[in-house]
Design an enzyme around this catalytic site. Structure first.
Site, PDB file in Angstrom:
ATOM      1  N   GLU A 127       0.826  -1.040  -0.023  1.00  0.00           N
ATOM      2  CA  GLU A 127      -0.020   0.002  -0.085  1.00  0.00           C
ATOM      3  C   GLU A 127       1.051   1.127  -0.288  1.00  0.00           C
ATOM      4  OE1 GLU A 127      -1.946  -1.374   3.667  1.00  0.00           O
ATOM      5  OE2 GLU A 127      -0.951  -0.158   4.928  1.00  0.00           O
ATOM      6  N   LYS A 129       2.797   4.568   0.806  1.00  0.00           N
ATOM      7  CA  LYS A 129       3.251   5.308   2.100  1.00  0.00           C
ATOM      8  C   LYS A 129       2.695   6.736   1.989  1.00  0.00           C
ATOM      9  CE  LYS A 129       7.214   5.511   5.228  1.00  0.00           C
ATOM     10  NZ  LYS A 129       7.396   6.955   5.548  1.00  0.00           N
ATOM     11  N   ASP A 131       2.543  10.454   2.725  1.00  0.00           N
ATOM     12  CA  ASP A 131       3.241  11.490   3.556  1.00  0.00           C
ATOM     13  C   ASP A 131       2.714  12.522   4.426  1.00  0.00           C
ATOM     14  OD1 ASP A 131       5.584  12.791   4.102  1.00  0.00           O
ATOM     15  OD2 ASP A 131       6.172  13.420   2.040  1.00  0.00           O
ATOM     16  N   TYR A 239      -4.115   2.548   8.236  1.00  0.00           N
ATOM     17  CA  TYR A 239      -3.376   1.322   7.614  1.00  0.00           C
ATOM     18  C   TYR A 239      -2.782   0.394   8.626  1.00  0.00           C
ATOM     19  CZ  TYR A 239       0.110   4.954   8.899  1.00  0.00           C
ATOM     20  OH  TYR A 239       1.033   5.945   9.475  1.00  0.00           O
ATOM     21  N   LYS A 327      11.181   3.168  -0.938  1.00  0.00           N
ATOM     22  CA  LYS A 327      11.426   4.584  -1.418  1.00  0.00           C
ATOM     23  C   LYS A 327      11.024   4.899  -2.776  1.00  0.00           C
ATOM     24  CE  LYS A 327      11.643   7.077   1.878  1.00  0.00           C
ATOM     25  NZ  LYS A 327      10.990   7.901   3.145  1.00  0.00           N
ATOM     26  N   CYS A 421      38.707  30.894   8.455  1.00  0.00           N
ATOM     27  CA  CYS A 421      37.485  30.592   8.870  1.00  0.00           C
ATOM     28  C   CYS A 421      36.937  32.146   8.344  1.00  0.00           C
ATOM     29  CB  CYS A 421      37.244  30.442  10.357  1.00  0.00           C
ATOM     30  SG  CYS A 421      35.832  30.484  10.916  1.00  0.00           S
ATOM     31  N   CYS A 424      35.854  33.826  12.376  1.00  0.00           N
ATOM     32  CA  CYS A 424      36.672  34.224  13.133  1.00  0.00           C
ATOM     33  C   CYS A 424      38.161  34.380  12.692  1.00  0.00           C
ATOM     34  CB  CYS A 424      36.938  33.137  14.308  1.00  0.00           C
ATOM     35  SG  CYS A 424      37.825  31.590  13.751  1.00  0.00           S
ATOM     36  N   CYS A 447      37.941  24.909  10.523  1.00  0.00           N
ATOM     37  CA  CYS A 447      38.219  26.030  11.102  1.00  0.00           C
ATOM     38  C   CYS A 447      39.066  25.646  12.382  1.00  0.00           C
ATOM     39  CB  CYS A 447      37.196  26.914  11.549  1.00  0.00           C
ATOM     40  SG  CYS A 447      37.623  28.178  13.074  1.00  0.00           S
ATOM     41  N   CYS A 453      36.267  30.712  18.371  1.00  0.00           N
ATOM     42  CA  CYS A 453      35.483  30.961  16.898  1.00  0.00           C
ATOM     43  C   CYS A 453      33.877  31.027  17.544  1.00  0.00           C
ATOM     44  CB  CYS A 453      35.590  29.787  16.017  1.00  0.00           C
ATOM     45  SG  CYS A 453      34.581  30.132  14.682  1.00  0.00           S
TER      46      CYS A 453
HETATM   47  S1  IVH Z   1       2.506   0.667   8.704  1.00  0.00           S
HETATM   48  C1  IVH Z   1       5.598   0.648  11.652  1.00  0.00           C
HETATM   49  N1  IVH Z   1       1.587   1.833   6.413  1.00  0.00           N
HETATM   50  O1  IVH Z   1       5.198   5.505   7.969  1.00  0.00           O
HETATM   51  C2  IVH Z   1       4.540   0.034  10.961  1.00  0.00           C
HETATM   52  N2  IVH Z   1       3.049   3.287   7.809  1.00  0.00           N
HETATM   53  O2  IVH Z   1       4.982   3.619  10.050  1.00  0.00           O
HETATM   54  C3  IVH Z   1       3.134   0.368  11.255  1.00  0.00           C
HETATM   55  N3  IVH Z   1       3.198   5.626   6.970  1.00  0.00           N
HETATM   56  O3  IVH Z   1       5.591   7.683  10.370  1.00  0.00           O
HETATM   57  C4  IVH Z   1       2.836   1.527  10.328  1.00  0.00           C
HETATM   58  N4  IVH Z   1       1.860   5.244   5.124  1.00  0.00           N
HETATM   59  O4  IVH Z   1       3.276   7.672   9.398  1.00  0.00           O
HETATM   60  C5  IVH Z   1       2.401   2.147   7.675  1.00  0.00           C
HETATM   61  N5  IVH Z   1       0.564   2.523   4.557  1.00  0.00           N
HETATM   62  C6  IVH Z   1       1.353   2.749   5.750  1.00  0.00           C
HETATM   63  C7  IVH Z   1       2.097   3.947   5.801  1.00  0.00           C
HETATM   64  C8  IVH Z   1       2.748   4.240   6.926  1.00  0.00           C
HETATM   65  C9  IVH Z   1       2.655   5.981   5.931  1.00  0.00           C
HETATM   66  C10 IVH Z   1       4.262   6.067   7.966  1.00  0.00           C
HETATM   67  C11 IVH Z   1       3.879   6.525   9.214  1.00  0.00           C
HETATM   68  C12 IVH Z   1       5.194   6.255  10.226  1.00  0.00           C
HETATM   69  C13 IVH Z   1       5.944   5.545   9.123  1.00  0.00           C
HETATM   70  C14 IVH Z   1       6.189   4.226   9.810  1.00  0.00           C
END
Ligand code: IVH
Length: 711
Positions: A127, A129, A131, A239, A327, A421, A424, A447, A453
């Protein structure tokens, strides 16, 4: 029956109640269409009109307002400060992978750990991630009771009233279906549309725009007044889950569908796959859709679907082993270098920083980027005036990747490494430094001004006061800059004399401050607050204290190791006296995890009269360095050294290691007098068992061992 005064044409109170409850259902229906199905069927104006009708009736008939009302989402008054919520299951972070190889090695590791044959497949869920920022929402008997931020993973902030304003999050769920206690975890985020709209408003109101949707979401969720949060149009995807009284399914996929049925928004790009190749196809599909999703995602999370396997895999201190984030490549853009500045760090390293023509990368406005070091500028031949590729990945400082030489029109001059530097004026020398970015030794310019400094001094004070060190609230970067310029704080010791200086000469605190004199009241107030937080921090753990001193190469975890060994600062001052004894250096290096560089640096720190006296002055100024005795939970096998021979039947060696470590013991690889227990699995090395018996080491068969630790 009573007739209505202002809501003409509505009829009796009963009819009003009916009308109101119809309006509630109508709004709920459109909320769901908008937030969960992403398919609104009415315009924003029509929606607002519905909300206004509700407001109007509720104003005349406040007694009819029920918990189903959309306005009850913003019922609470602003709070002064958020309370803290302890997460009963820690909210961990997630391990990252950059490429297919790292995913394969993760999956191979899991198979080894779980002792799954190569030809047996594992179900993975994948799924996006998201942000944003993670949140935990607790329902008891179907009612939303608590909403919290992740905080530091174990302690979060109580943002219940703000969470309630997020329209996609149900205030109540079917208590006949849901477990009695259900903790839903997921991501609070802001869509691109709402982000741009919010920034337009911010600018119109003369406020700083947010850098990216994630910051905007965090800023909005952490508003003290829930009414403000309500205006920000936050959204949510579930999630994961935290502590729940029961779980109706034994795998992630079914649980997500269950959460969806309970009314939680879940991401529609979501599936179960059996091979890494299938995961990669999914990854590429979503990557292609990324620009049109309407919200930020920064990768794909792969998770083991079976919960019993997750249970066996456990977590490290930082992340669960059963999940990994693949990522997306960092986002890049082209812009122009307007100038190159030099920043002086805490240990004197001179870092070139590019001032850029501002450019938006992945939603963030970028105007500075790191050039790493001068060697790299020369190697890549980057010059002021060049068009360059700038890369930004998540929270990392943006980096200049390369210059586009074809676009170099004029004769631009080459950048020379500085010989002095810029702050300083001391001589700057080339030195090999371990780079935090590349984990390699690189040629940096430093430096040599040391304590003389100013730039280094300021950075040292900032480090001293920072979260991981003394953690002094109210003494951040800006305040330190101010106090330093006003000569109120020239060294960390001065922090602890600030209050005395204030008492003997209060005006000195505000005579330098620019701005209207009416502000003096506020300045005074914040100064008094600051004195209190300094006082609160006068007592400090030994590891934090060592870390705060800013000893080169010494990170917090090594500081803890050292603190655990020497226990008190007095012992350290005695051990590392002004005349070096070779035994103290050896002693340090004999601690596992303390390398030669750190050991030398610590020894030098305590030998050098200037740095040594910083420690002594701090103690004389009233800083109390506590004896180090961090609580370590005792178990039957705490601190025992354990060896396994042969292979185990009930679990892999990796899993056994984790179990042993969780219980405070250590798995070793060789048999010696120090060994406490030997566990014998299938086909053990017989000579080891014999030798163990000779040494008086207790030998367990696998079953006996399992019974022993489970007792
Ligand atoms: S799983 C640690 N699923 O990623 C495992 N995390 O979790 C349980 N995040 O800062 C969480 N999308 O905010 C999971 N589909 C997803 C996610 C997710 C974003 C972020 C969450 C956290 C980091 C680790």
């Amino acid at each position: 029956m009573k007739k209505l005064k202002s809501a003409e044409g509505l009829g009796s109170e009963l009819e009003v109640k009916d009308k109101l409850s119809n309006l509630y259902s109508e709004v709920k229906k459109h909320d769901d269409l908008y937030y969960k199905k992403h398919n609104p069927v009415i315009s924003d104006n029509e929606y607002d009109e519905l909300r206004r009708s509700i407001d109007k009736i509720e104003k005349d008939f406040p007694l009819l307002i029920s918990s189903l009302s959309p306005s009850s989402r913003v019922g609470a008054n602003p709070s002064e400060k958020f309370g803290k919520i302890k997460h009963s299951v820690p909210m961990l972070s997630i391990q990252n992978a950059k490429n297919k190889e790292e995913i394969i090695s993760w999956s191979d590791g899991l198979k080894n750990f779980l002792r799954i044959e190569d030809n047996i497949s594992i179900d993975y869920v994948a799924e996006p991630k998201i942000d944003g920022l993670s949140a935990s929402i607790i329902y008891v008997d179907g009612v939303l009771k608590v909403g919290a931020t992740r905080g530091n993973g174990s302690l979060g902030e109580d943002v219940t009233e703000n969470i309630k304003t997020i329209r996609g999050i149900p205030l109540t769920i079917d208590k006949n279906k849901a477990p009695k206690i259900l903790e839903i975890r997921g991501e609070v985020y802001m869509s691109h549309d709402n982000f741009y709209a919010l920034n337009r408003t911010q600018e119109l109101e003369g406020k700083e725009p947010f850098k990216n949707p994630r910051n905007a979401a965090a800023g909005s969720l952490k508003q003290l007044d829930p009414k403000e949060t309500a205006k920000r149009s936050l959204e949510f995807f579930a999630y994961a889950w935290g502590s729940t009284s029961s779980l109706p399914y034994d795998n992630h996929y079914d649980l997500m569908i269950f959460f969806k049925e309970l009314g939680f928004p879940i991401n529609s790009h979501f599936g179960v796959f059996e091979t890494i190749d299938e995961l990669l196809v999914f990854y590429n599909n979503v990557l292609e859709k990324r620009p049109s999703l309407g919200y930020d995602i920064d990768g794909i999370v792969y998770k083991i679907n079976r919960l019993d396997w997750r249970e066996r895999l456990q977590s490290t201190d930082h992340h669960p082993r059963w999940a990994i984030a693949h990522k997306f490549p960092a986002e890049r853009a082209v812009t122009k270098i307007i100038d190159i500045d030099i920043q002086v760090g805490r240990t004197g390293v001179l870092t070139p920083v590019a001032r850029l023509q501002p450019i938006s990368i992945g939603g963030a406005l970028i105007s500075n980027a790191s050039l790493h070091n001068f060697e790299e500028i020369q190697r890549k031949d980057i010059r002021i005036g060049d068009m360059v590729w700038v890369q930004r990945a998540g929270d990392v400082i943006p980096q200049v990747i390369s210059a586009i030489k074809e676009k170099r029109l004029e004769n631009l001059s080459v950048i020379d490494a500085p010989s002095h530097c810029p702050v300083c004026g001391s001589i700057a020398e080339k030195e090999l430094v371990l780079s935090g970015n590349t984990k390699k030794y690189e040629k940096y310019i430093r430096c040599m001004g040391g304590f003389s400094c100013d730039a280094q001094a300021i950075e040292r004070i900032k480090h001293f006061s920072s979260k991981a060190a003394f953690d002094i609230e109210g003494l951040g970067q800006k305040q330190i800059d101010d106090y330093f310029i006003n000569k109120m704080i020239k060294s960390p010791v001065d922090i602890f004399f600030l209050e005395d200086r204030y008492k003997s000469n209060p005006p000195s605190f505000w005579q330098y401050t620019s701005g209207p004199k009416e502000k003096i009241g506020t300045i005074k107030e914040s100064a008094l607050k600051l004195f209190k937080s300094i006082d609160d921090r006068r007592e400090v753990d030994l590891d934090r204290f060592l870390f705060a001193l800013g000893i080169r190469h010494l990170g917090l975890s090594t500081a803890s190791l050292i603190a655990n060994h020497y226990k008190s600062i007095k012992v350290m001052l005695d051990t590392f006296s002004v005349e070096r004894s070779s035994s103290s250096l050896e002693d340090l290096q004999s601690l596992g995890g303390v390398g030669e560089k750190v050991a030398i640096s610590i020894t030098e720190f305590f030998e050098n009269s200037e740095t040594r006296s910083l420690v002594i002055e701090l103690i004389e100024s009233g800083v109390v360095v506590k004896k180090f005795n961090r609580e370590i939970k005792e178990t039957k096998i705490s601190n025992k050294i354990i060896l396994i021979t042969g292979s185990l039947q009930s679990m892999s060696r990796a899993e056994a290691k984790v179990k042993i470590e969780i219980l405070g013991a250590k798995l070793s690889s060789s048999l010696s007098k120090k060994t406490d227990f030997l566990i014998a699995g299938i086909k053990p090395t017989l000579s080891k068992i014999e030798k163990a018996k000779e040494l008086g080491v207790k030998v367990f068969l696998e079953d006996e061992w399992n019974n022993y630790i489970n007792e």
